[in-house]
Scaffold this active site. Structure first.
Site, PDB file in Angstrom:
ATOM      1  CG  ASN A 170      13.146  -1.211  -6.406  1.00 56.52           C
ATOM      2  OD1 ASN A 170      13.924  -2.057  -6.822  1.00 56.52           O
ATOM      3  ND2 ASN A 170      12.118  -0.774  -7.110  1.00 56.52           N
ATOM      4  CG  HIS A 214       0.055   2.335 -10.039  1.00 58.73           C
ATOM      5  ND1 HIS A 214       1.404   2.582  -9.981  1.00 58.73           N
ATOM      6  CD2 HIS A 214      -0.447   2.733  -8.854  1.00 58.73           C
ATOM      7  CE1 HIS A 214       1.699   3.113  -8.809  1.00 58.73           C
ATOM      8  NE2 HIS A 214       0.600   3.211  -8.109  1.00 58.73           N
ATOM      9  NE  ARG A 243       0.830   6.040 -10.480  1.00 62.16           N
ATOM     10  CZ  ARG A 243       2.111   5.709 -10.360  1.00 62.16           C
ATOM     11  NH1 ARG A 243       2.797   6.085  -9.280  1.00 62.16           N
ATOM     12  NH2 ARG A 243       2.715   4.990 -11.290  1.00 62.16           N
ATOM     13  CE1 TYR A 250       5.655   7.210 -11.359  1.00 61.88           C
ATOM     14  CE2 TYR A 250       7.345   5.533 -11.065  1.00 61.88           C
ATOM     15  CZ  TYR A 250       6.091   6.023 -10.783  1.00 61.88           C
ATOM     16  OH  TYR A 250       5.272   5.343  -9.954  1.00 61.88           O
ATOM     17  CG  ASP A 308       4.288   9.495  -8.282  1.00 61.62           C
ATOM     18  OD1 ASP A 308       4.574   8.370  -7.843  1.00 61.62           O
ATOM     19  OD2 ASP A 308       4.896  10.536  -7.953  1.00 61.62           O
ATOM     20  CG  HIS A 313       8.505   9.393  -9.561  1.00 60.86           C
ATOM     21  ND1 HIS A 313       9.828   9.048  -9.662  1.00 60.86           N
ATOM     22  CD2 HIS A 313       7.910   8.364  -8.925  1.00 60.86           C
ATOM     23  CE1 HIS A 313      10.023   7.841  -9.139  1.00 60.86           C
ATOM     24  NE2 HIS A 313       8.886   7.411  -8.679  1.00 60.86           N
ATOM     25  CD  GLU A 351       2.976   9.455  -5.150  1.00 62.81           C
ATOM     26  OE1 GLU A 351       1.974   9.028  -5.746  1.00 62.81           O
ATOM     27  OE2 GLU A 351       3.917   8.730  -4.811  1.00 62.81           O
ATOM     28  CD  GLU A 407       7.046   6.897  -3.708  1.00 54.52           C
ATOM     29  OE1 GLU A 407       5.832   6.865  -3.955  1.00 54.52           O
ATOM     30  OE2 GLU A 407       7.911   6.502  -4.507  1.00 54.52           O
ATOM     31  NE  ARG A 421       2.401   8.166  -2.163  1.00 50.47           N
ATOM     32  CZ  ARG A 421       2.178   6.886  -2.489  1.00 50.47           C
ATOM     33  NH1 ARG A 421       1.272   6.190  -1.832  1.00 50.47           N
ATOM     34  NH2 ARG A 421       2.872   6.331  -3.466  1.00 50.47           N
ATOM     35  CG  HIS A 437       5.356   3.626  -1.546  1.00 56.24           C
ATOM     36  ND1 HIS A 437       6.676   3.300  -1.442  1.00 56.24           N
ATOM     37  CD2 HIS A 437       5.075   3.627  -2.868  1.00 56.24           C
ATOM     38  CE1 HIS A 437       7.184   3.099  -2.657  1.00 56.24           C
ATOM     39  NE2 HIS A 437       6.240   3.303  -3.534  1.00 56.24           N
ATOM     40  CG  ASP A 470       9.323  -0.931  -5.397  1.00 48.26           C
ATOM     41  OD1 ASP A 470       8.618  -0.521  -6.329  1.00 48.26           O
ATOM     42  OD2 ASP A 470       9.669  -0.213  -4.451  1.00 48.26           O
ATOM     43  CD  GLU A 514       1.634   3.172  -4.782  1.00 48.55           C
ATOM     44  OE1 GLU A 514       2.168   3.787  -3.870  1.00 48.55           O
ATOM     45  OE2 GLU A 514       2.146   3.025  -5.897  1.00 48.55           O
ATOM     46  CD1 TRP A 527      13.199   7.824 -13.458  1.00 46.52           C
ATOM     47  CD2 TRP A 527      13.026   6.905 -11.421  1.00 46.52           C
ATOM     48  NE1 TRP A 527      12.372   6.753 -13.554  1.00 46.52           N
ATOM     49  CE2 TRP A 527      12.228   6.175 -12.342  1.00 46.52           C
ATOM     50  CE3 TRP A 527      13.057   6.517 -10.081  1.00 46.52           C
ATOM     51  CZ2 TRP A 527      11.485   5.057 -11.945  1.00 46.52           C
ATOM     52  CZ3 TRP A 527      12.312   5.429  -9.699  1.00 46.52           C
ATOM     53  CH2 TRP A 527      11.551   4.712 -10.645  1.00 46.52           C
TER      54      TRP A 527
HETATM   55  C1  CS2 Z   1       6.061   5.226  -7.132  1.00 46.60           C
HETATM   56  C2  CS2 Z   1       6.873   3.985  -6.956  1.00 46.60           C
HETATM   57  O1  CS2 Z   1       4.254   3.911  -6.454  1.00 46.60           O
HETATM   58  C3  CS2 Z   1       4.701   5.057  -6.489  1.00 46.60           C
HETATM   59  O2  CS2 Z   1       4.125   6.059  -6.071  1.00 46.60           O
HETATM   60  O3  CS2 Z   1       6.659   6.387  -6.697  1.00 46.60           O
HETATM   61  O4  CS2 Z   1       6.556   3.158  -8.026  1.00 46.60           O
HETATM   62  C4  CS2 Z   1       8.371   4.169  -6.912  1.00 46.60           C
HETATM   63  O5  CS2 Z   1       8.811   4.655  -8.159  1.00 46.60           O
HETATM   64  C5  CS2 Z   1       9.026   2.838  -6.603  1.00 46.60           C
HETATM   65  O6  CS2 Z   1       8.511   2.365  -5.397  1.00 46.60           O
HETATM   66  C6  CS2 Z   1      10.536   2.990  -6.514  1.00 46.60           C
HETATM   67  O7  CS2 Z   1      11.108   1.745  -6.179  1.00 46.60           O
HETATM   68 MG    MG Z   2       5.286   7.732  -5.915  1.00 42.86          MG
END
Ligand code: CS2
Ligand code: MG
Length: 403
Positions: A37, A122, A147, A159, A210, A212, A236, A262, A283, A312, A316, A339, A403
């Site tokens: 991504n 999600h 989540r 995020y 998450d 993040h 996470e 991830e 992950r 993960h 994307d 996920e 981020w």
């Molecule tokens: C996130 C993702 O799914 C998750 O746990 O961390 O959405 C992540 O932000 C994206 O894969 C980034 O491209």
């Molecule tokens: Mg994540």
């Protein structure tokens, strides 16, 4: 079975995807996800300009030798672009091997270890009440694990809070959009979210969150402690994991289960985390960690230390990754959870697939291979459109943050 050709297909049915398609002299084809991504074209070029010339004429059954050739032969080892490219080749070759055997991929890996693959969805909302409503909606859809991410009062964009209520696409601009961040506001807000969620949902569903990468280890420790009474399935990406040792501090302060990985692309990114039992779930996934071949090595290391998989599976990552991951998930002995961020209808049309969702579980199906294909004619209708992931800045002084 000789590799006669290999092509990279870049398309954008709602978002960018990169797919490798390998053709053989037996008329079978295999595909692998090569999507990274925000850096898609780097992987497309790595495959087209550097890997595909080395594949033509090779025996497609020699998956391990080809993996070693591409890994050691690169000289410049590891990294997200290299390992995503290797993953795409590996996934396509496993697809081919299973198709040549007339078997679903999980059978070639070792057969079913469970009846189905538990997934998490999600749910996200602009504030606590909206997020609670969304979590309840996911529970009504049959998810056993959900989540929860919500907006944070005083922060404009964070995020995990998407546009709409089923799909989440963070790569939302031609150049990186800028989010604002305040750890203090986030740490004050998040425990309230989960307190309210447990009040309304009870404890019969798994809740995940998450972070993040946005906290320091001691801040993550504080959050983990504050969430313990809400019994999360996992917290996470609590802190950036380049320094694997940093998770020891979090571990010392909280029993909230930890998941990370991830963005990892090799076993070396998680060796200390796993060997020191600093995490509970790894992950890493098929598309970014070197494919099925390398992900099995990571899972085997993890199983020695009672660490489970939690691949993960964001929007994307293409359906080709999801399909391969589900066969891996059905086989892997130390499975934790998968996920499952749904893809849009236009994406699903470009990637016809055999997997199905029912009552919180995904089932890969029994089509030969990983059960996912690409409709190249339809894919051609969706040309690549540059899109970046956001960046984060501290709200009070603009410092560039995670981020
Ligand atoms: C996130 C993702 O799914 C998750 O746990 O961390 O959405 C992540 O932000 C994206 O894969 C980034 O491209
Ligand atoms: Mg994540």
């Amino acid at each position: 079975m000789k590799i006669t050709n290999a092509r990279v297909i870049v398309c954008s049915p709602g978002r960018n995807f990169v797919t490798l398609k390998i053709e053989t002299d037996e008329g079978l084809t295999g595909i692998g996800d090569a999507t990274l991504n925000g850096r898609e074209l780097s992987v497309a070029s790595y495959l087209t300009d550097h890997i595909i010339p080395c594949l033509i004429g090779r025996d497609a059954h020699q998956i391990e030798d080809i993996w070693q050739y591409l890994y050691k032969g690169a000289y410049w080892r590891r990294g997200p672009v290299t390992m995503t490219a290797i993953a795409a080749v590996d996934t396509a070759l496993w697809d081919l091997k299973a198709k040549a055997a007339g078997l679903p991929l999980y059978q070639v890996l070792g057969g079913k270890s469970r009846t189905g693959v538990m997934v998490y969805g999600h749910a996200n909302g602009t504030d606590i009440e909206h997020t609670v409503d969304e979590v309840l909606r996911y529970a009504d859809m049959g998810y056993k694990a959900i989540r929860a991410q919500s907006g944070v009062p005083g922060l404009d964009k964070v995020y995990g809070v998407g546009r709409g209520n089923l799909f989440y696409e963070p790569a939302d601009a031609d150049l990186p959009s800028e989010h604002d961040w305040s750890t203090e506001k986030y740490l004050r807000h998040t425990p309230k979210l989960f307190e309210r969620l447990r009040e309304k949902l009870g404890f019969d569903h798994h809740l995940l969150h998450d972070v993040h990468h946005r906290l320091t280890p001691i801040e993550a420790s504080r959050l983990g402690k504050s969430l313990e009474e809400h019994q999360l399935f996992w917290m996470e990406d609590a802190t950036p994991a380049e320094n694997q040792e940093s998770f020891r501090l979090i571990r010392q302060h909280t029993t909230t289960p930890l998941a990370v990985g991830e963005i990892f692309n090799s076993i070396w990114d998680c060796k200390e985390l796993i060997e020191n039992q600093l995490i509970d779930y790894i992950r890493a996934t098929v598309v970014h960690a070197g494919g099925i071949t390398h992900l099995r090595r990571i899972a085997d290391l993890a199983s020695m230390y009672q660490v489970r998989t939690g691949c993960h599976g964001a929007t994307d990552l293409s359906p080709a990754c999801m399909g391969a991951a589900l066969h891996f998930d059905l086989w892997v002995p130390n499975f934790g959870i998968q996920e499952y961020m749904r893809h849009t209808e236009e994406t699903d049309a470009v990637f016809p697939h055999a997997y199905t969702f029912d009552k919180g579980m995904l089932y890969p199906g029994d089509a030969p291979g990983h059960g996912v294909d690409i409709d190249e004619k339809l894919a051609a209708k969706y040309p690549y459109k540059r899109a970046y992931l956001p960046v984060n800045r501290q709200q009070h002084d603009g410092t560039l943050w995670n981020w």
